[in-house]
Design an enzyme around this catalytic site. Structure first.
Site, PDB file in Angstrom:
ATOM      1  N   GLY A  50     -62.476 -10.059 -19.258  1.00  0.00           N
ATOM      2  CA  GLY A  50     -62.089 -11.334 -18.654  1.00  0.00           C
ATOM      3  C   GLY A  50     -61.710 -11.286 -17.187  1.00  0.00           C
ATOM      4  N   GLU A  56     -55.486  -9.226 -14.255  1.00  0.00           N
ATOM      5  CA  GLU A  56     -55.843  -9.740 -15.584  1.00  0.00           C
ATOM      6  C   GLU A  56     -56.120 -11.242 -15.503  1.00  0.00           C
ATOM      7  OE1 GLU A  56     -56.974  -9.629 -18.303  1.00  0.00           O
ATOM      8  OE2 GLU A  56     -55.574  -9.391 -19.962  1.00  0.00           O
ATOM      9  N   ASP A  57     -57.024 -11.726 -16.340  1.00  0.00           N
ATOM     10  CA  ASP A  57     -57.354 -13.154 -16.298  1.00  0.00           C
ATOM     11  C   ASP A  57     -56.278 -14.031 -16.912  1.00  0.00           C
ATOM     12  OD1 ASP A  57     -57.936 -12.118 -18.794  1.00  0.00           O
ATOM     13  OD2 ASP A  57     -59.730 -13.314 -19.124  1.00  0.00           O
ATOM     14  N   ASP A 103     -51.409 -14.398 -22.831  1.00  0.00           N
ATOM     15  CA  ASP A 103     -51.203 -15.364 -23.911  1.00  0.00           C
ATOM     16  C   ASP A 103     -50.038 -14.831 -24.756  1.00  0.00           C
ATOM     17  OD1 ASP A 103     -51.585 -16.789 -26.355  1.00  0.00           O
ATOM     18  OD2 ASP A 103     -53.694 -17.043 -25.988  1.00  0.00           O
ATOM     19  N   THR A 104     -50.331 -14.121 -25.851  1.00  0.00           N
ATOM     20  CA  THR A 104     -49.229 -13.529 -26.626  1.00  0.00           C
ATOM     21  C   THR A 104     -48.547 -12.408 -25.841  1.00  0.00           C
ATOM     22  OG1 THR A 104     -50.658 -11.853 -27.642  1.00  0.00           O
ATOM     23  CG2 THR A 104     -50.428 -13.969 -28.808  1.00  0.00           C
ATOM     24  N   GLY A 105     -49.268 -11.791 -24.922  1.00  0.00           N
ATOM     25  CA  GLY A 105     -48.727 -10.670 -24.149  1.00  0.00           C
ATOM     26  C   GLY A 105     -49.094  -9.324 -24.751  1.00  0.00           C
ATOM     27  N   THR A 117     -51.991  -7.789 -25.295  1.00  0.00           N
ATOM     28  CA  THR A 117     -52.972  -6.975 -24.557  1.00  0.00           C
ATOM     29  C   THR A 117     -52.310  -6.323 -23.342  1.00  0.00           C
ATOM     30  OG1 THR A 117     -54.716  -8.506 -25.237  1.00  0.00           O
ATOM     31  CG2 THR A 117     -55.235  -7.011 -23.409  1.00  0.00           C
ATOM     32  N   LEU A 118     -51.597  -7.139 -22.560  1.00  0.00           N
ATOM     33  CA  LEU A 118     -50.945  -6.592 -21.359  1.00  0.00           C
ATOM     34  C   LEU A 118     -49.916  -5.531 -21.721  1.00  0.00           C
ATOM     35  CD1 LEU A 118     -50.006  -9.170 -18.599  1.00  0.00           C
ATOM     36  CD2 LEU A 118     -51.480  -7.163 -18.458  1.00  0.00           C
ATOM     37  N   LYS A 154     -50.148 -18.516 -20.200  1.00  0.00           N
ATOM     38  CA  LYS A 154     -49.872 -19.476 -21.278  1.00  0.00           C
ATOM     39  C   LYS A 154     -48.541 -19.059 -21.892  1.00  0.00           C
ATOM     40  CE  LYS A 154     -54.026 -20.789 -23.595  1.00  0.00           C
ATOM     41  NZ  LYS A 154     -54.882 -20.627 -24.785  1.00  0.00           N
TER      42      LYS A 154
END
Ligand code: PRP
Length: 174
Positions: free
Chosen positions: A42, A97-98, A101-103, A105-106, A129
């Protein structure tokens, strides 16, 4: 683009936000050499525009991550799909990072980078988000905060993996 979708953030707005971020990062890293890491897939388009808005000496590495799951929602199970080739130890790393969301992945990727002992780790995201966050993650700069709507374009995909090539960020009409 089908009639079911509308532009949420236009290409012009994206580019303006990125130019401002580029200036901020150029000041922040003044005189330093960094390793900039787009997170794939992404993050590729955001990173491609951001690096051209920055006046900083950099090497570019890539990390890839994907979460298994339903097509519009993250499953929370993250896997590494591509790893870096340069050592990150002692380096100033900028992760690009694009969307957060939930966090999950990061959090996974930041943990991986930190385990390699960089001198610093700075994270910039195009879209946040925040309302969907499940785990705390450190995000240093956000270009746009967005509501909890399904978005794609500008690097982000729609179900089936299409739409990453759009210049705008689009959302399903409500
Ligand atoms: C998307 C996006 C982020 C992540 C955000 O990646 O690019 O990396 O989800 O969601 P989270 O905060 O809930 O973890 P995806 O797994 O769809 O892979 P992609 O980048 O290849 O599209």
């Amino acid at each position: 683009m089908s009639n079911d979708y509308e532009v949420m953030i236009s290409s012009e707005e994206i580019m303006q936000g990125i130019r401002e971020l580029g200036k901020t990062l150029s000041d922040y890293y003044l005189g330093k050499q960094i390793v900039l890491i787009p997170l794939l897939k992404g993050g590729f388009m955001f990173a491609a525009d951001l690096i051209r808005s920055m006046d900083v000496q950099m090497q570019i590495e890539f990390l890839g991550a994907a979460s298994y799951g339903e097509q519009t929602k993250s499953s929370g199970e993250v896997r590494l799909t591509l790893d870096t080739t340069l050592p990150l130890s002692g380096r100033d790393v900028l992760l690009v990072e694009d969307i957060v969301d939930t966090g999950l992945t990061l959090a996974y990727i930041q943990r991986l980078i930190k385990s390699r002992d960089p001198a610093s780790l700075h994270t910039v995201v195009l879209l946040d988000k925040k309302i969907r966050r499940k785990v705390e993650v450190e995000v240093d700069r956000v270009v746009f905060n967005i509501p909890d709507r399904f978005v794609f374009g500008y690097g982000l995909d729609s179900p089936g993996g299409f739409g990453r090539n759009l210049s705008d960020i689009v959302a399903k009409k409500e």
